[in-house]
Every structure is written in structure tokens, then in C-alpha cells.
Design a protein around this motif. Structure first.
Motif, PDB file in Angstrom:
ATOM      1  N   LEU A 181       0.770  -1.213  -0.111  1.00 34.48           N
ATOM      2  CA  LEU A 181      -0.007  -0.110  -0.134  1.00 34.48           C
ATOM      3  C   LEU A 181       0.770   1.393   0.117  1.00 34.48           C
ATOM      4  O   LEU A 181       0.618   2.242  -0.792  1.00 34.48           O
ATOM      5  CB  LEU A 181      -0.896   0.199   1.295  1.00 34.48           C
ATOM      6  CG  LEU A 181      -2.151  -1.082   1.288  1.00 34.48           C
ATOM      7  CD1 LEU A 181      -2.469  -1.109   2.566  1.00 34.48           C
ATOM      8  CD2 LEU A 181      -3.112  -0.871   0.062  1.00 34.48           C
ATOM      9  N   LEU A 182       2.121   1.237   0.775  1.00 38.76           N
ATOM     10  CA  LEU A 182       2.865   2.306   0.939  1.00 38.76           C
ATOM     11  C   LEU A 182       3.533   2.550  -0.468  1.00 38.76           C
ATOM     12  O   LEU A 182       3.675   3.766  -0.828  1.00 38.76           O
ATOM     13  CB  LEU A 182       3.689   2.230   2.159  1.00 38.76           C
ATOM     14  CG  LEU A 182       3.102   2.470   3.332  1.00 38.76           C
ATOM     15  CD1 LEU A 182       4.162   1.984   4.537  1.00 38.76           C
ATOM     16  CD2 LEU A 182       2.616   3.851   3.913  1.00 38.76           C
ATOM     17  N   ALA A 183       3.962   1.595  -0.905  1.00 39.30           N
ATOM     18  CA  ALA A 183       4.816   1.710  -2.221  1.00 39.30           C
ATOM     19  C   ALA A 183       3.811   2.283  -3.193  1.00 39.30           C
ATOM     20  O   ALA A 183       4.283   2.714  -4.328  1.00 39.30           O
ATOM     21  CB  ALA A 183       5.451   0.158  -2.802  1.00 39.30           C
ATOM     22  N   ASN A 184       2.519   1.792  -3.128  1.00 39.69           N
ATOM     23  CA  ASN A 184       1.732   2.487  -4.290  1.00 39.69           C
ATOM     24  C   ASN A 184       1.122   3.776  -3.920  1.00 39.69           C
ATOM     25  O   ASN A 184       0.142   4.238  -4.664  1.00 39.69           O
ATOM     26  CB  ASN A 184       0.107   1.643  -4.302  1.00 39.69           C
ATOM     27  CG  ASN A 184       0.940   0.348  -4.862  1.00 39.69           C
ATOM     28  OD1 ASN A 184       1.793  -0.074  -5.755  1.00 39.69           O
ATOM     29  ND2 ASN A 184       0.131  -1.000  -4.586  1.00 39.69           N
ATOM     30  N   GLY A 185       1.742   4.358  -2.957  1.00 43.38           N
ATOM     31  CA  GLY A 185       1.504   6.002  -2.677  1.00 43.38           C
ATOM     32  C   GLY A 185       0.099   6.157  -2.078  1.00 43.38           C
ATOM     33  O   GLY A 185      -0.374   7.165  -2.323  1.00 43.38           O
ATOM     34  N   ILE A 186      -0.434   5.130  -1.230  1.00 41.56           N
ATOM     35  CA  ILE A 186      -1.883   5.553  -0.554  1.00 41.56           C
ATOM     36  C   ILE A 186      -1.739   6.635   0.201  1.00 41.56           C
ATOM     37  O   ILE A 186      -2.640   7.373   0.242  1.00 41.56           O
ATOM     38  CB  ILE A 186      -2.172   4.073   0.044  1.00 41.56           C
ATOM     39  CG1 ILE A 186      -3.722   4.168   0.604  1.00 41.56           C
ATOM     40  CG2 ILE A 186      -1.300   3.928   1.568  1.00 41.56           C
ATOM     41  CD1 ILE A 186      -4.206   3.026   1.011  1.00 41.56           C
ATOM     42  N   ILE A 187      -0.769   6.966   1.023  1.00 40.88           N
ATOM     43  CA  ILE A 187      -0.617   8.259   1.808  1.00 40.88           C
ATOM     44  C   ILE A 187      -0.181   9.340   0.943  1.00 40.88           C
ATOM     45  O   ILE A 187       0.133  10.599   1.628  1.00 40.88           O
ATOM     46  CB  ILE A 187      -0.005   7.924   3.132  1.00 40.88           C
ATOM     47  CG1 ILE A 187       1.464   7.626   2.857  1.00 40.88           C
ATOM     48  CG2 ILE A 187      -0.658   6.784   3.807  1.00 40.88           C
ATOM     49  CD1 ILE A 187       2.311   7.772   4.284  1.00 40.88           C
ATOM     50  N   LEU A 267       8.648   0.466   4.467  1.00 37.17           N
ATOM     51  CA  LEU A 267       9.030   1.679   3.575  1.00 37.17           C
ATOM     52  C   LEU A 267       9.947   1.279   2.420  1.00 37.17           C
ATOM     53  O   LEU A 267      10.144   2.305   1.737  1.00 37.17           O
ATOM     54  CB  LEU A 267       9.254   2.826   4.339  1.00 37.17           C
ATOM     55  CG  LEU A 267       8.377   3.412   5.476  1.00 37.17           C
ATOM     56  CD1 LEU A 267       8.900   4.460   6.519  1.00 37.17           C
ATOM     57  CD2 LEU A 267       7.283   4.374   4.608  1.00 37.17           C
ATOM     58  N   GLY A 268      10.698   0.132   2.550  1.00 37.62           N
ATOM     59  CA  GLY A 268      11.456  -0.088   1.639  1.00 37.62           C
ATOM     60  C   GLY A 268      12.668   0.509   1.781  1.00 37.62           C
ATOM     61  O   GLY A 268      13.371   0.610   0.785  1.00 37.62           O
ATOM     62  N   GLY A 327      -3.340  11.187   3.541  1.00 36.73           N
ATOM     63  CA  GLY A 327      -4.367  10.602   4.803  1.00 36.73           C
ATOM     64  C   GLY A 327      -3.148   9.615   5.550  1.00 36.73           C
ATOM     65  O   GLY A 327      -2.078  10.004   5.752  1.00 36.73           O
ATOM     66  N   ILE A 328      -3.725   8.887   6.591  1.00 35.28           N
ATOM     67  CA  ILE A 328      -2.839   7.994   7.370  1.00 35.28           C
ATOM     68  C   ILE A 328      -3.215   6.317   7.431  1.00 35.28           C
ATOM     69  O   ILE A 328      -4.305   6.195   7.046  1.00 35.28           O
ATOM     70  CB  ILE A 328      -3.225   8.440   9.011  1.00 35.28           C
ATOM     71  CG1 ILE A 328      -2.989   9.837   9.213  1.00 35.28           C
ATOM     72  CG2 ILE A 328      -2.459   7.461   9.820  1.00 35.28           C
ATOM     73  CD1 ILE A 328      -3.550  10.412  10.592  1.00 35.28           C
ATOM     74  N   ILE A 336      -4.317  -3.230   9.686  1.00 35.08           N
ATOM     75  CA  ILE A 336      -4.120  -2.159   8.716  1.00 35.08           C
ATOM     76  C   ILE A 336      -5.339  -1.252   8.571  1.00 35.08           C
ATOM     77  O   ILE A 336      -6.198  -1.758   7.912  1.00 35.08           O
ATOM     78  CB  ILE A 336      -3.390  -2.331   7.567  1.00 35.08           C
ATOM     79  CG1 ILE A 336      -2.323  -3.474   7.395  1.00 35.08           C
ATOM     80  CG2 ILE A 336      -3.055  -1.224   6.584  1.00 35.08           C
ATOM     81  CD1 ILE A 336      -2.088  -3.930   6.556  1.00 35.08           C
ATOM     82  N   THR A 337      -5.125   0.079   8.946  1.00 30.92           N
ATOM     83  CA  THR A 337      -6.363   1.012   8.632  1.00 30.92           C
ATOM     84  C   THR A 337      -6.107   2.184   7.934  1.00 30.92           C
ATOM     85  O   THR A 337      -5.022   2.758   8.380  1.00 30.92           O
ATOM     86  CB  THR A 337      -6.977   1.305  10.058  1.00 30.92           C
ATOM     87  OG1 THR A 337      -7.305   0.227  10.897  1.00 30.92           O
ATOM     88  CG2 THR A 337      -8.403   2.075   9.767  1.00 30.92           C
ATOM     89  N   TYR A 338      -6.723   2.325   7.016  1.00 28.90           N
ATOM     90  CA  TYR A 338      -6.679   3.445   5.964  1.00 28.90           C
ATOM     91  C   TYR A 338      -7.468   4.740   6.277  1.00 28.90           C
ATOM     92  O   TYR A 338      -8.550   4.370   6.202  1.00 28.90           O
ATOM     93  CB  TYR A 338      -6.408   3.302   4.589  1.00 28.90           C
ATOM     94  CG  TYR A 338      -6.456   4.586   3.610  1.00 28.90           C
ATOM     95  CD1 TYR A 338      -5.102   5.335   4.015  1.00 28.90           C
ATOM     96  CD2 TYR A 338      -7.361   4.886   2.727  1.00 28.90           C
ATOM     97  CE1 TYR A 338      -5.243   6.446   2.956  1.00 28.90           C
ATOM     98  CE2 TYR A 338      -7.155   5.882   1.801  1.00 28.90           C
ATOM     99  CZ  TYR A 338      -5.972   6.802   2.129  1.00 28.90           C
ATOM    100  OH  TYR A 338      -5.773   7.800   1.232  1.00 28.90           O
ATOM    101  N   PHE A 339      -6.998   6.038   6.651  1.00 27.87           N
ATOM    102  CA  PHE A 339      -7.760   7.107   7.201  1.00 27.87           C
ATOM    103  C   PHE A 339      -7.507   8.186   6.120  1.00 27.87           C
ATOM    104  O   PHE A 339      -6.385   8.910   6.161  1.00 27.87           O
ATOM    105  CB  PHE A 339      -7.551   7.712   8.344  1.00 27.87           C
ATOM    106  CG  PHE A 339      -7.880   6.659   9.746  1.00 27.87           C
ATOM    107  CD1 PHE A 339      -8.957   6.423  10.225  1.00 27.87           C
ATOM    108  CD2 PHE A 339      -6.601   5.929  10.118  1.00 27.87           C
ATOM    109  CE1 PHE A 339      -9.072   5.664  11.379  1.00 27.87           C
ATOM    110  CE2 PHE A 339      -6.734   5.261  11.165  1.00 27.87           C
ATOM    111  CZ  PHE A 339      -7.923   4.987  11.961  1.00 27.87           C
ATOM    112  N   PRO A 340      -8.606   8.231   5.085  1.00 30.68           N
ATOM    113  CA  PRO A 340      -8.249   9.032   3.953  1.00 30.68           C
ATOM    114  C   PRO A 340      -8.223  10.408   4.214  1.00 30.68           C
ATOM    115  O   PRO A 340      -9.409  11.043   4.967  1.00 30.68           O
ATOM    116  CB  PRO A 340      -9.190   8.688   2.807  1.00 30.68           C
ATOM    117  CG  PRO A 340     -10.405   8.111   3.752  1.00 30.68           C
ATOM    118  CD  PRO A 340      -9.873   7.452   4.897  1.00 30.68           C
TER     119      PRO A 340
END
Length: 449
Positions: A181-187, A267-268, A327-328, A336-340
Motif C-alpha cells: 500500500l505504501l509503495a503504491n502511494g496510498i498516503i 517503507l522499503g 491520509g494516515i 491495517i487501517t486507512y484514514f483518507p
């Protein structure tokens, strides 16, 4: 016209968005498939391992390892004789036991090793093992000092043996999905990383009860101390070694290393911090220890600040919060929770409440004309939750080690990854003891103030 928000209302609505995620969809993550043990595995195909250290952590690793297919424990080593009995109880047969770990290195029937020994023994055991041609799984933190870590990386490169460090987060489905998710730029643009963990009980602060029968007769106390300045036999030091910097690395080596390893994987990242600034103290357990029981560190990795805090005086769940312009992403042991967040103004700027009325109303009218979506075209901002098996499960991490040994392939958490994670911990400790910010000097392989 849409009712416009004051600054207080604007911020309150934004903060309340997290609570609205309670009803957001939950997606379940499938655990990694590990075959069931095959009793019929031909002896010639089995990996035979020995274990060094069968204490609290080692006994758990042994119990998990022997349930994996195609592996078997054939020898055990510990300096305390009571754990020889424990190893045989776990394995279920009279495997050879010894106080000398080099007996396992000389055993040609042993393919690989698991080591769960105090931190001040990590370097010697790992270097000796790989120099003897044995692959090894070593518990975290990889090293007891920066210099130890440098020597371990050099030995691993020289021998080419498979080495895995035991911060099991990196083999979990939770961290794998968060990494994706982080690598795909979700935040969006990463702006801040927070991580925290707290305990609030004597056992959580390593005040373990020593074995009642412990004595210099059934424990090789002099060998256990290693190269540390010798002290008289002390059962509490044996059981609670994490409390003292001579043997352990305190909160940094026991808990911070998990936060750093998981963060780096998600985070890679695979580098040490450029700078660390730490505060802490012995606030809850003044029991003679010399390592802090509260330790908070701010790290500079060359981009977004990283703030990681540990507390043995108040229990809190182990949590990451990756914060960014969109977001967070909150990551915990099971979820894992995404807060947009849009990152855009969602109503006219509250600064315009300082305009005269006519000017303000003209601004509001124009803002709504340019920004309000057409009816039925309102953007849908929905968070989501993932749920999976605990990131603390050690079996997947052990499975990857044994697969690496079988296929002669290095694992994710090799000595380079383990060294970079451990360096963050050593820098946190050095900053605490020096009462100053410290940096990592790659040219000299030293931590400097």
C-alpha cells in the motif's frame, strides 16, 4: 448555499473522520501457506538443525521450528543444565545436549543453527557459526554494538552463508500488505512516521524470576559472562540481562528493533539513520538496572521525521502511523487501517472570516462555484481495514529461514538489513547515554556526537 465552516468546525470535522471508519469495509488477509509436517519426509531430504540457547525465546523458537515440514532438531546447547532437560522435553526425545556451542559447529550432521543467546554473545556465535560453514538464524537485535555489527556483516559477505535475524515482522502478511500500500502511494507524500509500544508490569520490564535451582554448579557462569568484566554469580543478572548494557541493549534492542525493522521493511528502507536524538530515564523500575525504562527517539533518515517511543510505565499497543498528504495508514499487530484525507480545502478558507461581509460573501460564492461537485458527483472518500494473523508469529519467519537454507538463497532480514536496524538502536542508546544527538559516520563505521 452550503453552510460554511469556522476554523474550529473545520478542524473538528477533519478529526472526526477517523471515527467514521468504524463502519468501513474489512478485508481479511490470507496467511502464508506453510505445509503440514510430513512424517514420511525421507531422512536424506530433512534439514537438521541445532539450537544454541533454550531460554524464554529459544524454547519458543524450538517449539515452532519442529512443527515445520522437513526439519528436525538434532542437538541443543545451553550453559544452564536445566535447559538441556527442557530441550529434550520439547523435542520429545533424548537429543544430544552440551554446554559448548562449538560442539554443534563441529557436528557434520547439522545443516544450520538457531541462536537465542544474550546480545553480548551474538557476534561471536554468528561469526563462529558461518565461519564453520553453518547457516544461522540469530535472534534480534543482530549486534550488541555498532562494531559487532560491522564485523558480522563482513563475515557474512566473506562466507556467503545464509543468515537471518529474528525480527519476525518482516515475514508477516500485515507488513507485506502495508508495504504494498505504501509503495503504491496510498498516503501521498510521506511527512511523518510515528511508532509506539508500552508495557506496564514487572515481567514486561524483564524482572523475570530466575530458575530456583540456578547455581554455579548447573550454570557455567564465567562463560556466560563472556568478555564482560567479571562479577560474582548473580541469578538476577542471568535472568534479567536486558536491564544492563554490559549484556543487553535495553528497550532499544528488545523493542525498538521491532519498530525499526518493521518500519524499514514497510517503507522499503535499508539504511541506518543519519541522526538520532533520544530522551529517557529509569522512571518506573529503579531496580539496579542501568538501561532506561522509558526511551523516546527522533530519527533523521534524510526525509520525513521518524519518532519512535517506548514506555515500560504505561501499557499501549504496538502501533505505527504513517502520515502523508493523502491520509494516515495505521498498522498494528493484526490490522491495517486507512484514514483518507483529500489534502485540499473542503470548504472556503476560514482566513476569509477576516474579510468585510460583502467581500467575504463574494469570495464564498465564487469558491462554491469553482469547487462544489455537481449533485450526484460527490467524491467518495472511504477508508478500509485489513485484518490478518499476528505479525508476532515466528513460524513464517523460521519457515523462510529454512527455505533459504534449502535453496541456498539469502533472506529478507540478512546481516545488512539486521545491521541497519540494529544501528538505529545503538544510536538511540548512545544518544541517551551521551545526552546529545548522534550521527552515523559510514566512513569510519562509528557513531559520533
Amino acid at each position: 448555499m452550503k453552510k460554511d465552516l469556522s476554523r474550529r468546525q473545520f478542524l473538528h470535522r477533519t478529526a472526526g473522520a477517523a471515527g467514521a471508519l468504524a463502519a468501513s469495509p474489512t478485508i481479511f488477509l490470507e496467511p502464508e501457506h506453510i505445509p503440514l509436517p510430513l512424517q514420511s519426509t525421507p531422512p536424506s531430504d530433512r534439514l537438521r538443525f541445532g539450537i544454541i540457547g533454550i531460554g524464554m525465546q529459544g524454547s519458543g523458537l524450538l517449539k515452532d521450528a519442529i512443527t515445520l515440514p522437513g526439519v528436525e532438531c538434532v542437538a541443543a546447547c545451553d550453559l544452564y543444565d536445566g535447559r538441556h532437560t527442557l530441550a529434550q522435553e520439547i523435542v520429545g526425545k533424548k537429543i544430544p545436549t552440551t554446554r559448548r556451542y562449538k560442539d554443534l559447529l563441529d557436528n557434520k550432521e547439522i545443516d544450520c543453527l538457531i541462536a537465542a543467546v544474550p546480545d553480548h554473545w551474538h557476534k561471536q556465535v554468528v561469526v563462529d557459526a558461518i565461519s564453520a560453514g553453518k547457516d544461522i538464524y540469530c535472534e534480534k537485535p543482530m549486534s550488541h554494538s555498532a562494531a559487532d555489527g560491522v564485523a558480522m556483516v563482513a563475515a557474512a559477505h566473506k562466507t556467503g552463508r545464509v543468515v537471518e535475524i529474528g525480527s519476525q515482522r518482516v515475514s508477516s502478511v500485515i507488513c507485506a500488505k502495508a508495504k504494498e500500500l505504501l509503495a503504491n502511494g496510498i498516503i501521498g507524500t510521506l511527512t511523518l512516521v510515528e511508532g509506539s509500544l508500552g508495557r506496564n508490569d514487572p515481567t514486561g520490564a524483564w524482572e523475570y524470576p530466575p530458575p530456583p535451582d540456578l547455581s554455579p554448579t548447573n550454570l557455567d557462569w564465567d562463560t556466560w559472562q563472556g568478555d564482560v568484566p567479571k562479577v560474582p554469580f548473580n541469578p538476577n543478572i542471568f535472568a534479567r540481562w536486558r536491564c544492563w548494557k554490559e549484556y543487553g541493549t535495553g528497550l532499544a534492542g528488545d523493542l525498538l528493533v521491532h519498530l525499526v525493522s518493521g518500519m524499514n521493511f514497510m517503507l522499503g528502507w535499508n539504511a541506518p539513520p543519519k541522526k538520532a536524538m533520544a530522551l529517557g530515564g529509569i522512571l518506573r523500575f529503579p531496580d539496579g538496572r542501568n538501561m532506561p525504562d522509558v526511551h523516546a527517539t527522533l530519527f533523521d533518515y534524510g526525509g520525513a521525521p521518524v519518532y519512535l517511543r517506548l514506555n515500560l510505565g504505561c501499557e499501549t499497543p504496538e502501533t505505527y502511523r504513517f502520515q502523508g498528504s493523502k491520509g494516515i495508514l495505521e498498522v498494528t499487530e493484526f490490522t491495517i487501517t486507512y484514514f483518507p484525507q483529500s489534502g485540499e480545502d473542503e470548504s472556503p478558507s476560514y482566513y476569509t472570516y477576516g474579510y468585510p461581509q460583502a467581500m467575504r460573501e463574494a469570495y464564498f460564492k465564487k469558491w462554491h462555484e469553482e469547487h462544489d461537485p455537481k449533485p450526484g458527483k460527490e467524491p467518495l472518500k472511504e477508508g478500509f481495514n485489513y485484518r490478518g494473523e499476528s505479525w508476532d508469529a515466528e513460524k513464517p519467519h523460521l519457515w523462510r529461514f529454512f527455505q533459504g537454507v534449502r535453496n541456498h538463497q539469502q533472506v529478507t532480514e540478512d546481516t545488512v538489513f539486521g545491521h541497519n536496524a540494529a544501528l538505529a538502536c545503538h544510536m538511540a542508546n548512545e544518544s541517551y547515554f551521551r545526552n546529545a544527538a548522534v550521527t552515523w559516520d559510514a566512513a569510519s563505521n562509528q557513531i559520533k556526537s
